[in-house]
Design an enzyme around this catalytic site. Structure first.
Site, PDB file in Angstrom:
ATOM      1  N   LYS A   1       0.855  -1.194   0.000  1.00  0.00           N
ATOM      2  CA  LYS A   1       0.000   0.000   0.000  1.00  0.00           C
ATOM      3  C   LYS A   1       0.889   1.240   0.000  1.00  0.00           C
ATOM      4  O   LYS A   1       1.555   1.534   0.994  1.00  0.00           O
ATOM      5  CB  LYS A   1      -0.916   0.043   1.221  1.00  0.00           C
ATOM      6  CG  LYS A   1      -1.946   1.191   1.144  1.00  0.00           C
ATOM      7  CD  LYS A   1      -2.669   1.431   2.450  1.00  0.00           C
ATOM      8  CE  LYS A   1      -1.872   2.324   3.362  1.00  0.00           C
ATOM      9  NZ  LYS A   1      -1.702   3.721   2.856  1.00  0.00           N
TER      10      LYS A   1
ATOM     11  N   GLY B   1       7.133   5.204   7.911  1.00  0.00           N
ATOM     12  CA  GLY B   1       6.292   6.378   8.116  1.00  0.00           C
ATOM     13  C   GLY B   1       6.507   6.996   9.479  1.00  0.00           C
ATOM     14  O   GLY B   1       7.586   6.895  10.062  1.00  0.00           O
TER      15      GLY B   1
ATOM     16  N   GLU C   1      10.173   1.387  10.225  1.00  0.00           N
ATOM     17  CA  GLU C   1      11.167   2.398   9.894  1.00  0.00           C
ATOM     18  C   GLU C   1      10.464   3.730  10.049  1.00  0.00           C
ATOM     19  O   GLU C   1       9.679   4.145   9.197  1.00  0.00           O
ATOM     20  CB  GLU C   1      11.687   2.173   8.467  1.00  0.00           C
ATOM     21  CG  GLU C   1      13.033   2.804   8.199  1.00  0.00           C
ATOM     22  CD  GLU C   1      12.919   4.274   7.853  1.00  0.00           C
ATOM     23  OE1 GLU C   1      13.054   5.098   8.793  1.00  0.00           O
ATOM     24  OE2 GLU C   1      12.698   4.605   6.698  1.00  0.00           O
TER      25      GLU C   1
ATOM     26  N   CYS D   1      13.578  10.889   6.434  1.00  0.00           N
ATOM     27  CA  CYS D   1      13.477  10.513   7.844  1.00  0.00           C
ATOM     28  C   CYS D   1      14.824  10.498   8.557  1.00  0.00           C
ATOM     29  O   CYS D   1      14.892  10.776   9.761  1.00  0.00           O
ATOM     30  CB  CYS D   1      12.799   9.150   7.981  1.00  0.00           C
ATOM     31  SG  CYS D   1      13.541   7.876   6.944  1.00  0.00           S
TER      32      CYS D   1
ATOM     33  N   GLU E   1      16.069  -2.815   6.978  1.00  0.00           N
ATOM     34  CA  GLU E   1      15.911  -2.937   5.541  1.00  0.00           C
ATOM     35  C   GLU E   1      17.318  -3.029   4.957  1.00  0.00           C
ATOM     36  O   GLU E   1      18.281  -2.540   5.544  1.00  0.00           O
ATOM     37  CB  GLU E   1      15.201  -1.700   4.973  1.00  0.00           C
ATOM     38  CG  GLU E   1      13.982  -1.272   5.788  1.00  0.00           C
ATOM     39  CD  GLU E   1      12.717  -1.158   4.978  1.00  0.00           C
ATOM     40  OE1 GLU E   1      12.421  -2.114   4.249  1.00  0.00           O
ATOM     41  OE2 GLU E   1      12.044  -0.129   5.083  1.00  0.00           O
TER      42      GLU E   1
END
Length: 463
Positions: free
Chosen positions: A149, A201, A223, A257, A437
């Site tokens: 998504k 996010g 994350e 971020c 990741e």
């Protein structure tokens, strides 16, 4: 393609519970096929996807620029990182294995590294295509399926990725895209056939996802945000440190971020460093992101632009000094007059207790803070709920390693910043999340170990 700031480029229907279930069931059927393929077979398909992305680099980068507003120069880098990520995990797919352990009497045990099943990826709007590749590449290499998504603010480019995977030869439904906001995300997180969730996010949303995942005891990767320190020592190479500070604050309009937005500068060089940073910041070309010489495009939307402007206003009220930028920018081109542009901002006279220093702004705003000693700056750098990244600029390599060892952050940089090769794990400490990741580390988060114990003699019963 043409830039149309402030205008609708497409409309998509939000996926409801029915659509989410269809996507998951489709992925579940594809998983049965994909998980039974050898690692080398999966590798070939992933390499083909990487080849298509590499071949269509310019088209996809242009789509991403319109999708997000970042400069075409940066979007090309994002696309390059994306195909490199697929190539990297394609290279690992054929080597994924357990181990054999010899036991007494000729008995033995072994472990199997098995896929999880249908994984969910929920992406952010700052790196839409790249984040989708960061999540899908290790997932698919391990034999999983994925339902992804994207952010409702950047829904377009991930659909292209789904088409590319299909063109490359993955089973139909292996990488599915659903569109929508929080409600769609909730349907995904609660779905009983979802085995794992990976989210990029904000912290508040990450907390909600963690709560939802706990109901089904689903493993998650988070994350989240950051307010990372960038420490500039007086013995640095000044020009390199200035370059690092710009890279740490103004990529993708500051909407990154892991940005090093708290720039701690040793007092001995505070004035000369600040002067050079301001001079360089004022030269950054803002405007149409599809022009080759543009280095800063438009922020994601009007509410976010207003939010960033609110942080700058509050900073001034709390005593910070706007050394440059911070104001809205209106390009000369009348077609761009409704764009969400602002000039990159440098704040001086900052203190640790200011809101602009404590909270994530997620815009092109750099806060400069003086420090005197190594011990002092390390303590101040760690005085935050976040722990995503940190950076050090110094010619003293012992000091550099000593400081990054003391930083409570998952991704540290020495004499560079915001360099994230796919070979290296990426992720945070504390409220910045957990799980990783990229790198070999991501394999651990998209697979599970099964232990098999084999007895070669008779069972010795204690009964």
């Amino acid at each position: 393609f043409k830039m149309c700031p402030g205008r609708v480029i497409c409309k998509l229907l939000c996926s409801g519970e029915k659509e989410v279930d269809l996507a998951v069931q489709s992925a579940k059927a594809a998983f049965k096929i994909w998980s039974q393929m050898s690692g080398m077979e999966r590798s070939r398909v992933m390499l083909e996807a990487a080849r298509i992305i590499r071949e269509q680099r310019e088209e996809i980068a242009t789509l991403e620029t319109i999708n997000n507003g970042k400069s075409i120069f940066e979007a090309r880098v994002d696309i390059d990182i994306s195909w490199q990520c697929l190539e990297y995990y394609a290279g690992l797919a054929g080597s994924l294995a357990g181990e054999h352990i010899q036991l007494p009497g000729g008995s033995f045990g072994y472990t199997r590294r098995e896929p999880l099943g249908v994984c969910v990826g929920i992406g952010a709007w700052n790196y839409p295509f790249q984040i989708a590749c960061w999540k899908s590449a290790p997932a698919l290499a391990c034999g999983n399926a994925m339902v992804f998504k994207p952010s409702p603010f950047t829904p377009v480019s991930v659909v292209r990725l789904a088409e590319i995977f299909t063109e490359a030869g993955v089973p139909k439904g292996l990488f599915n895209v659903v569109q929508g906001g929080a409600a769609t995300g909730q349907f995904l997180c609660h779905h009983p056939d979802v085995a794992k969730i990976s989210f990029t996010g904000s912290v508040p949303t990450g907390i909600k996802i963690m709560e939802m995942a706990s109901k089904g005891i689903k493993p998650i990767t988070l994350e989240l945000g950051g307010k990372s320190p960038l420490i500039i020592f007086s013995d640095c190479a000044l020009e390199n440190a200035v370059n690092g500070a710009l890279m740490a604050n103004f990529l993708t309009q500051g909407e990154v971020c892991c940005n090093g937005t708290r720039v701690f500068v040793e007092r001995k060089i505070l004035d000369v460093f600040t002067k050079e940073v301001v001079k360089r910041t004022q030269k950054i070309k803002v405007g149409d992101p599809l022009l080759e010489d543009t280095r800063m495009g438009a922020l994601i939307n009007r509410p976010h632009l207003d939010r960033v402007q609110g942080f700058i206003k509050q900073a001034k009220e709390q005593g910070a000094e706007v050394l440059c930028g911070g104001d809205l920018y209106v390009p000369d081109d009348p077609k761009l007059k409704n764009g969400y542009y602002m000039r990159p901002c440098v704040l001086g006279n900052c203190t640790d207790d200011m809101t602009c220093v404590k909270e994530e702004i997620f815009g092109p705003v750099m806060s400069i803070l003086p420090f005197d000693t190594e011990e002092e700056v390390v303590e101040r750098a760690n005085n935050t709920k976040f722990g995503l990244a940190g950076g050090v600029f110094t010619r003293d390599i012992q000091k550099a390693h000593r400081v990054v060892a003391a930083l409570k952050a998952g991704m540290c940089f020495i004499n560079n910043y915001n360099i994230s090769p796919v070979e290296l794990p990426f992720g945070g400490y504390k409220s910045s999340g957990f799980g990783r990741e990229n790198g070999r580390a991501a394999i651990e988060y998209y697979s599970q170990l099964k232990t098999v114990c084999v007895e070669m003699g008779d069972v010795e019963s204690v009964f």
